[in-house]
Design a protein around this motif. Structure first.
Motif, short mmCIF file in Angstrom:
data_model
loop_
_atom_site.label_atom_id
_atom_site.label_comp_id
_atom_site.label_asym_id
_atom_site.label_seq_id
_atom_site.Cartn_x
_atom_site.Cartn_y
_atom_site.Cartn_z
N UNK B 172 0.81 -1.18 0.00
CA UNK B 172 0.00 -0.02 0.00
C UNK B 172 1.00 1.22 -0.15
N UNK B 173 0.73 2.08 -1.07
CA UNK B 173 1.54 3.20 -0.99
C UNK B 173 0.66 4.46 -0.82
N UNK B 174 0.98 5.29 0.03
CA UNK B 174 0.36 6.67 0.48
C UNK B 174 1.17 7.76 -0.02
N UNK B 175 0.56 8.67 -0.88
CA UNK B 175 1.03 9.95 -1.31
C UNK B 175 0.60 10.93 -0.28
N UNK B 176 1.44 11.63 0.29
CA UNK B 176 1.08 12.77 1.14
C UNK B 176 1.86 14.12 0.93
N UNK B 177 1.20 15.21 1.22
CA UNK B 177 1.86 16.28 1.14
C UNK B 177 2.83 16.78 2.02
N UNK B 178 2.80 16.42 3.33
CA UNK B 178 3.65 16.74 4.26
C UNK B 178 4.24 15.30 4.63
#
Lengths: 215, 236
Positions: B172-178
């Motif tokens: 599971x890959x999660x793209x986050x801004x911070x």
């Protein structure tokens, strides 16, 4: 000369008997959870893992109760047999081990306790290791109260100290049951707690002197 | 081939369609959900970012390492799966998962966790949560492809990818801004935790040492017994 000296009072013999029941109970009921691949066969109906776990926890409660009794009995009390450890205990303990391994022909003069047994069996196993088992066991019982990394180490501690306790108990069993020379002690532990004075004089000379002085 | 899910939190509305789809697909009772969504730490207002708590399907799953009966295992196509028939409900997986994923359902006496919809993957379908996502925040595909997409998306928003490195690389890959940790994702090592590595060594070592001790004591007592016999014979 059939004179005998009281080595273990009734309460102490009962304590020992209870420990003899509780520790194997811990080991037997804990083995399937230690490694199911090897000990999974122990869990066959009507025995369930839940039953084993309940027995394991009840035994833990009884051991804690016994520990409380033990502290009260020996401090408030009734019998104090110099449970503290001194530097001499360590040096004597090394000498004793050398003697049993065959590296030395001389056994040091000892008092009531055999210092190796006092350090290994009493302080390390019955007190320190069992305390670690208790604390880590509580952590495993209530995982949601602890960070995951703490839980992981509790699991490791419970496994490692289980093995260490087992190793020391094997030695204790060997020295007390298999080792013929110590038979009078074994007989005393499982009968009236009395040990022949002659044996005490030879194996625990300092204690023998104390007893004679008191007389 | 290994599969993975990509979660782009920059377009996740927190609508909960994935949660409902998961519950419906897996016939979960009201009190159980395999995905939870909450506002990321210190997120406020319309441009808030959401944190999903759902199984990461780790490469080194500590839940599986801690399981004494092998009821949890990592499959070669990605998902970490749970076998209720093997499970003894010791709840070690609940205690040890750094992402707080496995839950114990007291009512049904079961451990609950995401399966990556393994049953749908086998039929060539996307997981239910991915199919239900209205914004395309969830995508599903071959792991390497999903990772490349996640990195491209993170680069575009100057953000970060969570799950590429954690627990040996997740599915599971999660793209986050911070930084993911700032949003509320736990910081997890890349390797299997040291405690679990030690456990893997202890078990066989414990058996070997026990046998060695028993063997040497038996040897010592045999020698002692022989010596005694010789002495007795000499006396006679």
């Amino acid at each position: 000369m059939n004179e005998k000296i009281l080595r273990w009072a009734l309460a102490e013999r009962v304590e020992h008997l209870l420990i003899m029941i509780l520790i194997p109970t811990f080991i037997i009921t804990g083995l399937p959870l230690f490694d199911m691949r090897w000990f999974g066969w122990m869990i066959t109906p009507p025995i369930t893992i839940d039953l084993f776990r309940d027995i394991h926890r009840i035994a833990a409660g009884l051991y804690a109760g016994l520990a409380i009794f033990h502290v009260f009995y020996h401090t408030l009390a009734l019998r104090q047999t110099r449970m503290g450890i001194s530097g001499k205990d360590f040096s004597d303990s090394i000498k004793i081990m050398k003697f049993y391994v065959g590296l030395s022909n001389k056994k040091p003069k000892i008092g009531f306790h055999n210092p190796t047994e006092k350090i290994l069996v009493y302080w390390l196993v019955a007190v320190l290791f069992m305390l670690i088992m208790g604390v880590s066991g509580i952590m495993l019982m209530f995982p949601w109260y602890f960070p995951t990394w703490v839980y992981g180490w509790a699991l490791v501690a419970h496994d490692v100290f289980f093995l260490l306790i087992t190793f020391v108990i094997i030695f204790h069993f060997y020295m007390s049951v298999v080792y013929k020379e110590h038979r009078p002690l074994l007989d005393g532990m499982f009968t009236d707690g009395m040990v022949p004075a002659e044996y005490i004089k030879e194996h625990h000379p300092l204690w023998y002197e104390e007893v004679k002085k008191k007389e | 081939m290994k599969y993975a899910i990509l979660l782009d939190t920059s377009i996740c509305l927190g609508c909960g369609a994935c949660v409902i789809a998961c519950k419906s697909e897996n016939l979960l009772p009201n009190h159980i959900q395999r995905i939870t969504i909450k506002l990321g730490n210190s997120q406020k207002g319309l441009d808030s970012w959401f944190v999903h708590t759902r199984c990461m399907h780790c490469e080194f799953p500590v839940c599986a390492s801690a399981c004494p009966v092998g009821a949890l295992h990592k499959t070669d196509y990605g998902p970490v799966l749970y076998d209720a028939n093997k499970c003894i409900r010791c709840k070690r997986c609940v205690g040890i998962c750094p992402y707080g994923v496995p839950q114990y359902d007291e009512e049904r006496n079961l451990i609950e966790k995401c399966t990556l919809c393994a049953h749908r993957i086998k039929l060539g379908m996307d997981p239910a949560c991915v199919s239900a996502c209205p914004t395309g925040a969830l995508e599903f595909g071959e792991r390497e492809e999903m990772l490349a997409q996640a990195q491209a998306k993170a680069d575009a928003i100057k953000g970060h990818v969570y799950g590429d490195d954690e627990s040996g690389g997740a599915s599971l890959f999660v793209v986050t801004n911070v930084l993911p940790e700032e949003l509320g994702y736990p910081a997890v090592e890349n390797t299997q935790p040291l405690s679990m590595q030690i456990r893997d060594i202890i078990k066989p070592a414990g058996g070997v040492i026990t046998l060695a001790i028993l063997g040497s004591l038996a040897g010592i007592s045999l020698i002692a017994h022989r010596k005694e016999k010789i002495k007795e014979a000499e006396k006679k």
